[in-house]
Write a protein that holds these residues in place. Structure first.
Motif, PDB file in Angstrom:
ATOM      1  N   SER A  42      -4.863  -5.665   3.189  1.00 28.93           N
ATOM      2  CA  SER A  42      -5.954  -5.150   2.016  1.00 28.93           C
ATOM      3  C   SER A  42      -6.183  -3.658   1.840  1.00 28.93           C
ATOM      4  O   SER A  42      -6.169  -3.467   1.354  1.00 28.93           O
ATOM      5  CB  SER A  42      -7.216  -5.971   2.961  1.00 28.93           C
ATOM      6  N   ASN A  43      -6.670  -2.714   3.222  1.00 24.55           N
ATOM      7  CA  ASN A  43      -7.240  -2.073   3.120  1.00 24.55           C
ATOM      8  C   ASN A  43      -6.668  -1.124   3.980  1.00 24.55           C
ATOM      9  O   ASN A  43      -6.860   0.022   4.114  1.00 24.55           O
ATOM     10  CB  ASN A  43      -8.670  -1.586   3.052  1.00 24.55           C
ATOM     11  N   TYR A  45      -3.526   0.658   3.940  1.00 27.27           N
ATOM     12  CA  TYR A  45      -2.839   1.794   2.829  1.00 27.27           C
ATOM     13  C   TYR A  45      -3.960   2.411   2.163  1.00 27.27           C
ATOM     14  O   TYR A  45      -3.564   3.413   0.944  1.00 27.27           O
ATOM     15  CB  TYR A  45      -1.767   1.356   1.673  1.00 27.27           C
ATOM     16  N   THR A  46      -5.551   2.137   2.037  1.00 22.53           N
ATOM     17  CA  THR A  46      -5.982   2.686   1.691  1.00 22.53           C
ATOM     18  C   THR A  46      -5.886   4.540   1.341  1.00 22.53           C
ATOM     19  O   THR A  46      -5.956   5.301   0.874  1.00 22.53           O
ATOM     20  CB  THR A  46      -7.711   2.067   0.982  1.00 22.53           C
ATOM     21  N   GLY A  50      -4.138   4.972  -1.140  1.00 20.24           N
ATOM     22  CA  GLY A  50      -4.940   4.814  -2.153  1.00 20.24           C
ATOM     23  C   GLY A  50      -5.054   3.904  -2.700  1.00 20.24           C
ATOM     24  O   GLY A  50      -4.980   3.441  -3.665  1.00 20.24           O
ATOM     25  N   ILE A  51      -4.761   2.582  -1.865  1.00 22.96           N
ATOM     26  CA  ILE A  51      -3.872   1.752  -3.081  1.00 22.96           C
ATOM     27  C   ILE A  51      -4.855   0.458  -1.445  1.00 22.96           C
ATOM     28  O   ILE A  51      -4.614   0.050  -0.565  1.00 22.96           O
ATOM     29  CB  ILE A  51      -2.969   1.483  -3.179  1.00 22.96           C
ATOM     30  N   THR A  52      -4.904  -0.472  -2.534  1.00 19.40           N
ATOM     31  CA  THR A  52      -6.050  -1.871  -2.046  1.00 19.40           C
ATOM     32  C   THR A  52      -6.001  -3.209  -2.506  1.00 19.40           C
ATOM     33  O   THR A  52      -5.698  -2.995  -3.781  1.00 19.40           O
ATOM     34  CB  THR A  52      -7.332  -1.826  -1.574  1.00 19.40           C
ATOM     35  N   ASN A  54      -6.237  -7.491  -2.651  1.00 20.89           N
ATOM     36  CA  ASN A  54      -6.612  -8.720  -2.284  1.00 20.89           C
ATOM     37  C   ASN A  54      -6.607  -9.561  -3.592  1.00 20.89           C
ATOM     38  O   ASN A  54      -6.002  -9.269  -4.748  1.00 20.89           O
ATOM     39  CB  ASN A  54      -8.847  -7.784  -2.736  1.00 20.89           C
ATOM     40  N   TYR A 113      -7.023   1.145  -7.237  1.00 24.20           N
ATOM     41  CA  TYR A 113      -6.124   2.571  -6.780  1.00 24.20           C
ATOM     42  C   TYR A 113      -7.259   3.024  -6.586  1.00 24.20           C
ATOM     43  O   TYR A 113      -8.836   3.288  -7.552  1.00 24.20           O
ATOM     44  CB  TYR A 113      -5.417   3.133  -8.202  1.00 24.20           C
ATOM     45  N   SER A 114      -7.488   4.264  -5.152  1.00 25.17           N
ATOM     46  CA  SER A 114      -8.661   5.157  -4.873  1.00 25.17           C
ATOM     47  C   SER A 114      -9.412   6.246  -6.309  1.00 25.17           C
ATOM     48  O   SER A 114     -10.073   6.580  -6.017  1.00 25.17           O
ATOM     49  CB  SER A 114      -8.058   5.492  -4.198  1.00 25.17           C
ATOM     50  N   THR A 198       1.739   3.452  -5.650  1.00 28.25           N
ATOM     51  CA  THR A 198       0.348   4.367  -4.987  1.00 28.25           C
ATOM     52  C   THR A 198      -0.235   5.278  -5.332  1.00 28.25           C
ATOM     53  O   THR A 198       0.773   5.947  -7.364  1.00 28.25           O
ATOM     54  CB  THR A 198       0.905   5.159  -3.480  1.00 28.25           C
TER      55      THR A 198
END
Length: 229
Positions: A42-43, A45-46, A50-52, A54, A113-114, A198
């Motif tokens: 899920s998170n 790689y946030t 900057g990518i999540t 779900n 994307y964040s 990303t």
């Protein structure tokens, strides 16, 4: 002359910092934790990319690994979860844990994307039979700003093959991606998701090196030193 050179260095530094590196999350490494088949993603790689990830309903996708047992698709040569030769796919990829191979239609994969991006891409493996996929790009207001459809007749599609999708916009307006299964085949569905681009990350270290090097040059070059009265 010193002032002119410094202005040139600042301009070059700004240009370098505006260049953005496009990375790929292929699930072959992970910022924290240890990769393992069945691991929920899920998170992780946030912060780094900057990518999540779900699934619809807040469910988390999981990792499938090349080889038995089969979580994703009947692969090349009839071997579970095995891409065809020559694919840009490693040992791990994403799947929906609620619908293991051959037991139903997968949930939508939602990629967030964040920060909005100008370019987004990824891969869908094993589009064959009467399977089909719809990939949509959304802006920050959740409005669809791009749509792509894929079927077994799409270029690059086929058994155990990775079919790539991508959006490239004039400005950074893509905030999320939705990957939706829309094929007529509702049983024996094989698939996997992989190789997501990303958030483009600026490279300030390059700019910093250029500026610091220039300042050192100014300090060490007698002809460029400013004189004091």
């Amino acid at each position: 002359m010193k002032k002119t050179l410094l202005l040139h260095l600042v301009a070059l530094a700004f240009l370098a910092s505006s260049q953005q590196a496009r990375a790929i999350v292929g699930f072959e490494t992970i910022p924290f934790g240890t990769l393992a088949e069945g691991m929920a993603i899920s998170n992780q790689y946030t912060a780094s990319d900057g990518i999540t990830f779900n699934l619809a309903g807040g469910i988390k996708p999981i990792l499938a690994q090349v080889g038995a047992p089969g979580y994703a698709f009947t692969g090349y040569g009839g071997v579970d979860d095995t891409p065809a030769p020559g694919q840009n796919v490693g040992s791990f990829f994403l799947v929906d844990p609620t619908t293991p191979i051959q037991t139903g239609v997968p949930l939508d994969l939602l990629v967030a994307y964040s920060a909005p991006v100008q370019f987004a891409s990824g891969g869908i493996l094993d589009i064959d039979g009467t399977e089909g996929w719809l990939v949509q790009a959304f802006n920050a207001s959740a409005v669809v700003i791009g749509s792509l459809s894929f079927s077994p007749s799409s270029p690059g599609a086929g058994d155990a093959i990775e079919t790539m999708w991508s959006f490239s916009h004039a400005s950074a307006d893509i905030k999320a991606i939705r990957i939706h299964y829309n094929g007529t085949q509702v049983e024996n569905i094989g698939y996997a998701w992989d190789n997501f681009s990303t958030v483009a990350i600026p490279e300030p270290t390059v700019a910093g090196i250029m500026v610091m090097g220039g300042l050192l040059l100014l300090r060490r070059t007698p002809g460029l030193r400013s004189s004091r009265p």
